[in-house]
Write a protein that holds these residues in place. Structure first.
Motif, PDB file in Angstrom:
ATOM      1  N   LEU A   1      62.171 119.076  78.357  1.00  0.00           N
ATOM      2  CA  LEU A   1      60.680 118.897  77.703  1.00  0.00           C
ATOM      3  C   LEU A   1      60.589 119.883  76.678  1.00  0.00           C
ATOM      4  O   LEU A   1      59.729 119.767  75.775  1.00  0.00           O
ATOM      5  N   ASN A   2      61.342 121.014  76.734  1.00  0.00           N
ATOM      6  CA  ASN A   2      61.287 122.150  75.467  1.00  0.00           C
ATOM      7  C   ASN A   2      62.008 121.776  74.226  1.00  0.00           C
ATOM      8  O   ASN A   2      61.596 122.264  73.293  1.00  0.00           O
ATOM      9  N   GLU A   3      62.381 120.393  74.181  1.00  0.00           N
ATOM     10  CA  GLU A   3      63.136 119.841  73.078  1.00  0.00           C
ATOM     11  C   GLU A   3      61.995 119.020  72.142  1.00  0.00           C
ATOM     12  O   GLU A   3      62.526 118.558  71.147  1.00  0.00           O
ATOM     13  N   TYR A   4      61.133 118.700  72.905  1.00  0.00           N
ATOM     14  CA  TYR A   4      60.131 117.734  72.467  1.00  0.00           C
ATOM     15  C   TYR A   4      58.811 118.203  72.358  1.00  0.00           C
ATOM     16  O   TYR A   4      58.250 118.731  73.008  1.00  0.00           O
TER      17      TYR A   4
ATOM     18  N   THR B   1      56.485 123.590  87.151  1.00  0.00           N
ATOM     19  CA  THR B   1      56.549 123.812  85.738  1.00  0.00           C
ATOM     20  C   THR B   1      56.641 122.787  84.858  1.00  0.00           C
ATOM     21  O   THR B   1      55.985 122.552  83.763  1.00  0.00           O
ATOM     22  N   VAL B   2      57.241 121.613  85.272  1.00  0.00           N
ATOM     23  CA  VAL B   2      57.502 120.463  84.598  1.00  0.00           C
ATOM     24  C   VAL B   2      56.038 119.888  84.439  1.00  0.00           C
ATOM     25  O   VAL B   2      55.480 119.468  83.275  1.00  0.00           O
ATOM     26  N   ILE B   3      55.279 119.879  85.670  1.00  0.00           N
ATOM     27  CA  ILE B   3      53.990 119.081  85.678  1.00  0.00           C
ATOM     28  C   ILE B   3      52.891 119.782  84.816  1.00  0.00           C
ATOM     29  O   ILE B   3      52.155 119.504  83.975  1.00  0.00           O
ATOM     30  N   ARG B   4      52.860 121.191  84.735  1.00  0.00           N
ATOM     31  CA  ARG B   4      52.188 122.125  83.814  1.00  0.00           C
ATOM     32  C   ARG B   4      52.518 121.899  82.214  1.00  0.00           C
ATOM     33  O   ARG B   4      51.560 121.633  81.494  1.00  0.00           O
ATOM     34  N   HIS B   5      53.860 121.713  82.194  1.00  0.00           N
ATOM     35  CA  HIS B   5      54.098 121.483  80.744  1.00  0.00           C
ATOM     36  C   HIS B   5      53.643 120.151  80.223  1.00  0.00           C
ATOM     37  O   HIS B   5      53.196 119.813  79.143  1.00  0.00           O
ATOM     38  N   ILE B   6      53.607 119.015  80.974  1.00  0.00           N
ATOM     39  CA  ILE B   6      53.357 117.707  80.573  1.00  0.00           C
ATOM     40  C   ILE B   6      51.665 117.639  80.638  1.00  0.00           C
ATOM     41  O   ILE B   6      50.889 116.929  79.688  1.00  0.00           O
ATOM     42  N   GLY B   7      51.257 118.267  81.699  1.00  0.00           N
ATOM     43  CA  GLY B   7      49.671 118.615  81.602  1.00  0.00           C
ATOM     44  C   GLY B   7      48.996 117.318  82.298  1.00  0.00           C
ATOM     45  O   GLY B   7      49.625 116.041  82.173  1.00  0.00           O
ATOM     46  N   LYS B   8      47.903 117.265  83.179  1.00  0.00           N
ATOM     47  CA  LYS B   8      47.439 116.176  83.614  1.00  0.00           C
ATOM     48  C   LYS B   8      46.762 115.114  82.689  1.00  0.00           C
ATOM     49  O   LYS B   8      46.471 113.837  83.099  1.00  0.00           O
ATOM     50  N   GLN B   9      46.322 115.391  81.582  1.00  0.00           N
ATOM     51  CA  GLN B   9      45.957 114.331  80.730  1.00  0.00           C
ATOM     52  C   GLN B   9      47.137 113.513  80.127  1.00  0.00           C
ATOM     53  O   GLN B   9      46.786 112.458  79.764  1.00  0.00           O
ATOM     54  N   ASN B  10      48.477 113.706  80.479  1.00  0.00           N
ATOM     55  CA  ASN B  10      49.365 113.131  80.047  1.00  0.00           C
ATOM     56  C   ASN B  10      50.008 112.455  81.298  1.00  0.00           C
ATOM     57  O   ASN B  10      51.193 112.110  81.202  1.00  0.00           O
TER      58      ASN B  10
END
Length: 376
Positions: free
Chosen positions: A284-287, A314-323
């Motif tokens: 996720l940090n690469e995109y 960590t994964v869920i927060r990075h992506i976000g509920k909006q996504n």
């Protein structure tokens, strides 16, 4: 017993949908097509027809397509290896007049069913030129789809034809052809008008009734959910969660899938399979952008914390509920008997942030609102 040979008409409006991706609210008219191309739009109608016809490959010995030369049908028939004959040669600069002329010619060709791909403008052209007592079926490819003569997705159209070919359907009904004024639509005004009606397989009404809570055909509904998600896929990183509903999306993408794991897709290719939480966090940090597709555990309603712990806080927060894209059939949602979706990520603060309403994809361009509750 000798199998019957079905003659299927095919007319594709290759410009259908061209203006949608660049915000032109439609593709009617040569000026709009030219403007869409200037803005970088590409033709996708052929791909949508391909996804419908791909379901009919096992019936090749029973099918003969009667179609239009070039991009209006013959090219795709040649590509997919179907037997076909060309009944009409369009002008080099394709137009609505070619669609109308082709429909008139195919009406004389003794076909069993006319398939056409486009939007409401195409449906109007077919309606104006094709007998209203001969069956047709629209493959949705345009920006405006208000007419009742279209299946709810390209694959749904393929399924209807497949059922007809296997002898499961015989009844037909008349459905309205509608269109709106594109110029007024671009100004924010929606003015719809009825232009007539055409005869369609009754199965089309059954598929549409799924949206109104009717009895679902799991295979068709999963295909419609997959079509909706795939249409959304652009250049983001897509994290595909576990479960059979997500697996149906991967199947429609012709990609390998880890049924009880998490896979990562970029530009509709798997770039990492059965990933761990740490591998996913690093990816996720690469995109720049990422999205997540999950379904719920049937009968329980959990979307996080049961069988998909790879989707860490960590994964869920990075992506976000909006996504976050939750996918499920209406039958699975109804089995919850009014209970909310559940999250149990192991992070109480995150669970509270996720609580509230979310849209759940239940079909092609069909969503319902459900609530999410944190597990106490």
């Amino acid at each position: 017993m000798t199998q019957p040979l079905y003659r299927i008409g095919l007319i594709i409006n290759p410009y259908a949908g061209l203006g949608g991706s660049v915000g032109l609210k439609g593709s009617d008219g040569a000026d709009t097509v030219a403007r869409a191309r200037e803005l970088g739009a590409t033709e996708k109608a052929g791909k949508r027809v391909e996804s419908a016809l791909a379901l009919l490959t096992e019936y090749k010995s029973q099918l003969k397509f009667v179609t239009v030369a070039g991009a209006m049908g013959a090219d795709l028939c040649e590509q997919l290896g179907f037997d076909y004959e060309v009944a009409f040669e369009p002008e080099a600069d394709l137009s609505a007049q070619d669609t109308r002329a082709a429909a008139k010619q195919l009406a004389k060709a003794n076909i069993d069913l006319l398939l056409f791909a486009g939007g409401d403008g195409t449906a109007r052209d077919i309606c104006a030129s094709y007998p209203d007592d001969q069956p047709v079926l629209g493959i949705p490819a345009g920006v405006k789809i208000h007419s009742g003569v279209y299946a709810i997705s390209p694959k749904a159209a393929g399924r209807v034809v497949e059922l007809l070919l296997s002898g499961n359907l015989t009844s037909v009904l008349h459905a309205d052809v509608m269109d709106i004024d594109e110029d007024k639509f671009r100004k924010g005004e929606v003015r719809a008008r009825r232009y007539g009606e055409m005869l369609v397989p009754a199965e089309l009404r059954y598929i549409q009734a799924v949206k109104m809570g009717g009895k679902e055909s799991d295979e068709m509904v999963l295909a419609d959910i997959a079509a909706d998600v795939i249409e959304r896929m652009e250049d983001e990183l897509w994290v595909m969660g576990s479960g059979s509903t997500v697996a149906a999306i991967m199947e429609d993408l012709s990609l390998p899938n880890t049924l009880l794991g998490v896979d990562v897709v970029y530009q509709q290719e798997v770039i990492a399979a059965d990933v761990t939480a740490s591998q996913l966090e690093a990816l996720l940090n690469e995109y720049d952008e990422s999205r997540l597709v999950v379904t719920l555990i049937g009968g329980q309603g959990h979307i996080f914390g049961r069988g998909n712990q790879q989707l860490s806080p960590t994964v869920i927060r990075h992506i976000g509920k909006q996504n976050l894209h939750v996918v499920a059939t209406k039958a699975k949602l109804q089995a919850l008997n009014g209970r909310p979706l559940l999250v149990d990520s192991g992070d109480a603060e995150l669970d509270a942030e996720l609580a509230g309403f979310i849209r759940v994809i239940t079909g092609y361009h069909d969503e319902v609102m459900l609530s999410i509750a944190a597990v106490d």
